[in-house]
Design a protein around this motif. Structure first.
Motif, PDB file in Angstrom:
ATOM      1  N   GLU A  69      55.725-125.072 -72.607  1.00 32.63           N
ATOM      2  CA  GLU A  69      56.926-124.266 -72.363  1.00 32.63           C
ATOM      3  C   GLU A  69      57.911-124.337 -73.533  1.00 32.63           C
ATOM      4  OE1 GLU A  69      58.183-121.925 -70.193  1.00 32.63           O
ATOM      5  OE2 GLU A  69      56.030-121.907 -69.742  1.00 32.63           O
ATOM      6  N   LYS A  72      56.748-122.192 -76.345  1.00 26.58           N
ATOM      7  CA  LYS A  72      57.025-120.780 -76.048  1.00 26.58           C
ATOM      8  C   LYS A  72      58.489-120.473 -76.364  1.00 26.58           C
ATOM      9  CE  LYS A  72      56.050-117.409 -72.427  1.00 26.58           C
ATOM     10  NZ  LYS A  72      57.093-117.082 -71.475  1.00 26.58           N
ATOM     11  N   GLU A  76      60.172-117.895 -79.008  1.00 25.38           N
ATOM     12  CA  GLU A  76      61.043-116.825 -78.491  1.00 25.38           C
ATOM     13  C   GLU A  76      62.464-116.878 -79.051  1.00 25.38           C
ATOM     14  OE1 GLU A  76      58.831-116.108 -74.185  1.00 25.38           O
ATOM     15  OE2 GLU A  76      60.568-117.442 -74.299  1.00 25.38           O
ATOM     16  N   THR A  98      52.608-115.074 -77.727  1.00 21.67           N
ATOM     17  CA  THR A  98      54.071-115.155 -77.613  1.00 21.67           C
ATOM     18  C   THR A  98      54.747-114.542 -78.849  1.00 21.67           C
ATOM     19  OG1 THR A  98      53.793-117.208 -76.379  1.00 21.67           O
ATOM     20  CG2 THR A  98      56.006-116.723 -77.162  1.00 21.67           C
ATOM     21  N   ASN A 101      54.387-110.859 -78.760  1.00 22.91           N
ATOM     22  CA  ASN A 101      55.247-110.327 -77.687  1.00 22.91           C
ATOM     23  C   ASN A 101      56.698-110.217 -78.132  1.00 22.91           C
ATOM     24  OD1 ASN A 101      53.933-109.508 -75.339  1.00 22.91           O
ATOM     25  ND2 ASN A 101      53.520-111.629 -74.727  1.00 22.91           N
ATOM     26  N   CYS A 102      57.095-111.118 -79.033  1.00 20.06           N
ATOM     27  CA  CYS A 102      58.473-111.105 -79.548  1.00 20.06           C
ATOM     28  C   CYS A 102      58.613-110.176 -80.755  1.00 20.06           C
ATOM     29  CB  CYS A 102      58.904-112.503 -79.975  1.00 20.06           C
ATOM     30  SG  CYS A 102      58.922-113.687 -78.647  1.00 20.06           S
TER      31      CYS A 102
END
Ligand code: MG
Length: 374
Positions: A69, A72, A76, A98, A101-102
């Motif tokens: 976590e 991540k 992010e 990740t 995705n960003c």
């Protein structure tokens, strides 16, 4: 100025990436870093770069970012242009997802990202308008050559391979080689898993799959040649039959710098290659019959579906068992071939299905290992 986040900062790719950042301060700035287990080195590096934004992904608790976590969150929340993913093995896939995705560009040394989820990852990159810049030295070479000569003119790719620790070992001795023997790589100084993969040619197998997915070419148009000096990093053959090669001193800082500066080519601190001083460059055909991981990878790449996920997972489990001395070196392809016997034809629809296939293949591999060898 490009702002860089380095994942796997204490590993061989990470330390090379940090060296590139440190020696080109007008071009790059480190804005965050992660390591898996080595907290001392992570903290030292963070202090050296005056960067307090770090995560220890292999830790369960702490007063700083930690665990899956935490990693991540690091990706992010870091204000960066490029994420350098130097994490080893299948664990590198989630951080790649990740980052994309960003909407961050991905300097990708983690080949498993492409081997396990090439189509989905490329789709995600396209959707979010980010680039995947290969850092694997062979793929960096091919990427640069294809970009320069034009994909429409490329007939095939030739990946070079050092041949690994056992390139001159007779077949009948391969069954008795030890973990220590396998960890002696002739050219590169890397982590244990990838060094053993080099010795078994599974690394080159993974790279064949990576090339097929990354560059969208047929598996029969990706050839492998043993080139022990590792000076030519790979070649392309254009449609007129001519080969073009990328040549430099074998140093991972070259492909990392290339990914960081793409599409520019910039003067830098690295040693310039003097071709007159290099001595011999030699080439020969791989011993496909003695190093089965290579043909197995080609078959998996051709079949598509989840075969490449199964290939990677089975190999990771087999290598872990070899390191623990539960199986022999020559059992690695036996385990992999066994797992590939299952039906993996269905293409994964999303990343969850990728991870499920990875888990299933690992289970099959470990069941087979305990049933057959223990
Ligand atoms: Mg490579």
């Amino acid at each position: 100025m490009k702002r860089i986040l380095v994942l796997g900062a204490t590993g061989s790719i990470g330390t090379s990436g940090l060296d590139v950042i440190e020696n080109n301060p007008s071009r790059f700035k480190l804005v965050g870093l992660s390591a898996h287990k080595n907290l001392d080195k992570l903290k030292q590096t963070a202090a050296k770069f005056n960067c307090n934004n770090y995560c220890l992904s292999g830790l369960d608790s702490g007063d700083f970012l930690h665990g899956e976590e935490g990693l991540k969150k690091l990706i992010e929340t870091s204000d960066c242009d490029i994420v350098l993913n130097g994490i080893a093995g299948a664990a590198g896939l989630l951080p790649s997802i990740t980052a994309l995705n960003c909407g961050k560009d991905l300097a990708l040394a983690n080949k498993e990202t492409i081997v396990m989820a090439g189509y989905l990852v490329k789709e995600l990159a396209k959707k979010n308008n980010c680039r995947i810049l290969p850092v694997d030295s062979e793929h960096s070479a091919v990427f640069n050559l294809i970009e320069k000569y034009g994909k429409e003119y490329v007939d095939s790719i030739v990946l070079t391979a050092s041949g690994g620790a056992f390139r001159n070992t007779p077949k009948e001795q391969l069954a008795s080689v030890t973990v220590k023997d396998a960890l002696k790589h002739p050219t590169w100084n890397m982590g244990p898993k990838i060094t053993i993969d080099s010795a078994s040619l599974a690394n080159k197998g993974l790279e064949v799959i990576e090339a097929v997915r990354l560059f969208d070419v047929d598996a029969d148009h990706v050839d492998v040649v043993i080139h022990p000096q590792s000076l030519i990093h790979s070649l392309i053959r254009t449609k007129d039959g001519v080969l073009y090669a990328q040549i430099s001193i074998p140093d991972m800082r070259h492909p990392i710098l290339s990914a960081f500066t793409w599409p520019e080519y910039v003067p830098n601190h690295l040693e310039v290659f003097d071709i007159a001083q290099c001595g011999e460059m030699t080439f020969k055909k791989p011993r496909y019959d003695d190093f089965r991981m290579l043909p197995l990878a080609r078959e998996a790449a051709k079949k598509s579906g989840r075969y490449t996920i199964a290939y990677n997972a089975a190999n990771e489990e087999a290598v872990a068992a070899f390191i623990k001395e539960k199986i022999k070196f020559t059992d690695i392809p036996i385990v992999t071939e066994q797992v590939l016997q299952a039906d993996w034809t269905k293409e994964p629809a999303d990343f969850d299905e990728v991870f499920a296939a990875d888990n299933l293949a690992r289970q099959k591999a470990s069941d087979f290992i305990s049933g057959e060898f223990c």
